[in-house]
Motif scaffolding. Structure first.
Motif, mmCIF file in Angstrom:
data_model
loop_
_atom_site.group_PDB
_atom_site.id
_atom_site.type_symbol
_atom_site.label_atom_id
_atom_site.label_comp_id
_atom_site.label_asym_id
_atom_site.label_seq_id
_atom_site.Cartn_x
_atom_site.Cartn_y
_atom_site.Cartn_z
ATOM 1 N N TYR A 412 -62.635 69.500 -10.674
ATOM 2 C CA TYR A 412 -61.142 69.413 -10.207
ATOM 3 C C TYR A 412 -61.202 67.886 -10.095
ATOM 4 O O TYR A 412 -60.434 67.047 -10.443
ATOM 5 C CB TYR A 412 -60.935 70.055 -9.507
ATOM 6 N N LEU A 413 -62.212 67.416 -9.161
ATOM 7 C CA LEU A 413 -62.451 66.332 -8.620
ATOM 8 C C LEU A 413 -62.938 64.727 -9.403
ATOM 9 O O LEU A 413 -62.105 63.645 -9.349
ATOM 10 C CB LEU A 413 -63.155 65.969 -7.702
ATOM 11 N N ALA A 414 -63.558 65.572 -10.574
ATOM 12 C CA ALA A 414 -63.841 64.467 -12.077
ATOM 13 C C ALA A 414 -62.258 64.183 -12.808
ATOM 14 O O ALA A 414 -61.855 62.590 -13.089
ATOM 15 C CB ALA A 414 -65.192 65.391 -12.600
ATOM 16 N N SER A 415 -61.302 65.468 -12.597
ATOM 17 C CA SER A 415 -60.086 64.896 -13.393
ATOM 18 C C SER A 415 -59.052 64.692 -11.882
ATOM 19 O O SER A 415 -58.486 63.536 -12.833
ATOM 20 C CB SER A 415 -59.213 66.154 -13.254
ATOM 21 N N ARG A 416 -59.909 64.003 -10.949
ATOM 22 C CA ARG A 416 -59.174 62.830 -10.422
ATOM 23 C C ARG A 416 -59.673 61.927 -10.061
ATOM 24 O O ARG A 416 -59.536 60.304 -9.569
ATOM 25 C CB ARG A 416 -59.245 63.341 -9.210
ATOM 26 N N GLY A 417 -60.780 61.363 -11.227
ATOM 27 C CA GLY A 417 -61.146 60.393 -10.897
ATOM 28 C C GLY A 417 -62.623 59.905 -10.421
ATOM 29 O O GLY A 417 -63.128 58.963 -10.154
#
Lengths: 461, 242
Positions: A412-417
């Protein structure tokens, strides 16, 4: 140039004015006392401390202390003659160090008083005039011994006896520096008082002694930070802190410990709360090689309260053995312990706690909550709670949770960069939010920055 | 047709040893709104995860391109930084991190002008009638289904991505909020975000007209067309197009 990710790992070329030879003997203790021009009473107290230090065993029930070489340590290192009261009187190199640590800058912004200790001695002390006028004493402990001998003798060693443990005995033998605070009846100190502890010498020991007395109905918040250069040899920090909160007084004691990774941090912190008094320990442990520290409260008067927040971040080659102790000695006393630990990069965090209700302490209430966050499979978390209850009507709750950073959160956090390290430090900062909430704003920002640095550091290695 | 921003070219995707997407192709241009409709288990969420590079999903064949550049091998955070956003169906709880501070982090990471991005997020919050106390709550912690979706929309506004994959935004959301969400999405599209709106119902499309509609069944696109396709599905169901 060797790059060190521990930002405070620099050391200064300050030549000490005076240093006792390495190792500890009765003669060294006498020498420390003589250097300080102390009374026979203090000298004899030190000698009793020394005798008990020699007799008591090094504890083996907690973290591994077998590598401490007590003979290799400098027990007293003095860089200046006497504490200065303005920064301009502080020797330039030492002043620069504290400026790099942000101490003078922050003093102007949000503290009512500041003390700064460099190796064994306090080099700077200042308190705002209005508080001085109200009778608030905030000075270094050596000065307090000379200027307020009655007050000093009345309280010194009353909460932490000399022979409480081997490190309190050691501290009594060679203590130097630390903060002394007295808040008169009914005085409420609105801004926090701050102390900053810095070890600079190689293989040095820092044994500050802090004594806080909050008289009836008074209120004070004390906050301390600490750092040291990163040397390949170990340093030892063995402080003793005693807090006395008289009837209806409120004391909050905040520590953000960020020692370098070569420091053994073995500290005895204990408070005594009289009737209706309220003690808060906020204890954040980020640095050091090994920390053993269990802030304690003796709830001695009816209706006394204690809140202990113990937070530990254990990274590579670190063992944070921390926790809390509450001893309910009077009726209607209430305590709350919240422990939050994060282990990452192979680090180990242990919670060690005591919750005790003695005979006669009716209707005691104790709530203990231990939350552990494990960032990877190499890291470790343990819980060692001890509960002793001698009254039937005590109410005790103990809750412990262990969580991991899930793949779902990371994705999830990776998908936010956010990179994996950024994501982990965000989750860890979030986990430590209860600590950040209690701190002045800039301290909270600094805390999050430190967490990020610690975690990025591990990633690099 | 304009040059597409996102191109999915004949991809096959596996997760846990199972094929979930077969030879699927799809292109989205700047500011275009595409609807992707299909029954449960047809591969809608798997497609989103594959586009974002979820490590549990492997693209075994085909390629994904953003602005003409292959991104198939890039880690998730890099795809996100290049401008792909996913509004999660079930976002996880991130304890201790407040909604507003998370939005600020997003704006800082993704926007050239973080202040303007925060302003957009604030406007979206107003549109969704989000309270100040909500903004201080921890991200997704104890959120209802609808609150989670709203928080995802705020993040979309703060990130202003090139491509947004919007997964089941209509689930658990009341009618008024759904209208507000439609306005936020429309606004994002107007500002250039190409969008893939994934749903198994047509609820959202009364307020938000898609440019293209695709039907996904068994992991591949079985039909594509204009908005008229939605009507057909509402009448005949997905099976008629399988």
């Amino acid at each position: 140039m060797k790059h060190s990710a521990y930002q405070y790992g620099f050391h200064d070329s300050v030549r000490p004015l005076y240093r006792v030879p390495h190792g500890l003997s009765e003669d060294t203790v006498r020498e420390i006392s003589a250097q300080k021009n102390e009374s026979a009473w203090m000298r004899d107290t030190r000698l009793r401390g020394y005798a008990l230090f020699r007799k008591k065993p090094i504890p083996t029930w907690g973290a591994d202390l077998s590598h401490i070489d007590f003979d290799a340590i400098s027990y007293y290192v003095r860089a200046t003659d006497k504490p200065a009261h303005t920064w301009s009187e502080v020797p330039k190199k030492i002043k620069t160090t504290f400026e790099r640590l942000g101490v003078p800058q922050n003093e102007r912004k949000f503290f009512a008083g500041v003390g700064a200790q460099y190796d064994s001695e306090v080099v700077y002390h200042h308190i705002r005039k209005d508080l001085d006028k109200q009778g608030v004493i905030f000075t270094d402990t050596d000065t307090a011994l000379k200027q307020y001998p009655e007050l000093f003798k009345k309280y010194f060693g009353t909460v932490v006896p000399i022979g409480d443990n081997v490190f309190s005995a050691l501290n009594t033998a060679c203590w130097s520096g630390g903060s002394f605070i007295y808040v008169p009846k009914g005085v409420k100190v609105k801004l926090p008082l701050q102390a900053y502890f810095r070890i600079n010498e190689k293989r040095a020991g820092q044994f500050e002694r802090t004594l806080i007395i909050a008289d009836e109905g008074s209120d004070v918040h004390y906050i301390e930070g600490c750092t040291a250069p990163t040397y390949s040899t170990d340093a030892l920090h063995a402080a003793v802190v005693e807090v006395i909160a008289h009837k209806g007084a409120h004391v909050r004691y905040t520590t953000i410990q960020n020692w370098s990774s070569n420091v053994y941090n073995l500290v005895t912190k204990r408070a005594r709360a009289e009737e209706g008094a309220f003690i808060e320990w906020v204890d954040g442990n980020l640095g050091s090689k090994i920390t053993m520290k269990y802030p304690s409260v003796l709830l001695a008067g009816r209706g006394a309260r204690a809140d202990i927040l113990s937070v530990a971040l254990a990274g590579k080659k670190q063992h944070q053995d921390t926790g809390a102790k509450v001893i309910h000695m009077a009726p209607d006393t209430v305590s709350n312990i919240l422990s939050k630990s994060v282990s990452f990069g192979g680090g180990r965090a242990s919670y060690r706690g005591v919750a005790q209700v003695v005979k006669g302490a009716h209707r005691a209430k104790i709530k203990v909550r231990c939350d552990a966050l494990l960032c990877d499979a190499r890291s470790r978390s343990d819980t060692y709670p001890t509960i002793k209850v001698e009254e039937q009507d005590a109410r005790i709750e103990h809750e412990a949770t262990v969580s991991r950073i899930s793949d779902k959160e990371l994705f999830y956090l990776a998908s936010r960069g956010f990179s994996e390290t950024e994501a982990a430090s965000l989750v860890v900062s979030g986990f430590f939010e209860p600590l950040a909430k209690t701190l002045p704003f800039d301290y909270a920002i600094e805390l999050n920055r430190l967490i990020r640095m610690e975690m990025e550091n591990t990633k690099q290695k | 047709m304009r040059k597409p921003v996102l191109e999915i070219k004949n991809i096959t995707v596996e997760t846990g040893g199972k094929k979930v997407i077969h030879d699927l192709s799809l292109s989205i241009g700047k500011g275009e709104i595409h609807a992707l409709m299909g029954p449960n288990g047809s591969g809608k969420t798997s497609l989103c995860f594959a586009v974002l590079g979820n490590p549990a999903y492997t693209v075994t064949k085909g390629n994904i391109l953003l602005d003409g550049k292959r991104i198939t091998a890039l880690p998730t955070e890099e795809r996100a930084r290049r401008g792909i956003f996913l509004s999660f169906q079930e976002p996880p709880e991130i304890g201790g991190v407040g909604v507003s501070s998370f939005l600020r982090m997003m704006a800082k990471k993704h926007a050239e002008d973080p202040r303007a991005a925060m302003k957009k997020a604030d406007n979206a919050a107003k549109e969704l009638r989000i309270s100040e106390t909500f903004m201080e709550r921890y991200l997704n912690e104890g959120f209802s289904g609808g609150e989670k979706k709203k928080s995802e929309m705020l993040q979309l506004a703060a990130a202003a991505p090139k491509i947004a994959l919007i997964d089941e935004i209509d689930a658990g959301v009341d009618v008024d909020s759904l209208r507000a969400i439609a306005r936020i999405l429309k606004d994002a599209a107007k500002n250039g975000t190409g969008m893939l709106i994934i749903t198994h119902t047509a609820k959202l499309f009364s307020a938000l007209k898609p440019d293209r509609v695709h039907i996904i069944t068994n992991g591949t696109i079985s039909a594509s067309g204009g908005p008229a396709l939605i009507k057909k599905i509402e009448k005949g169901g997905f099976r008629a197009h399988a």
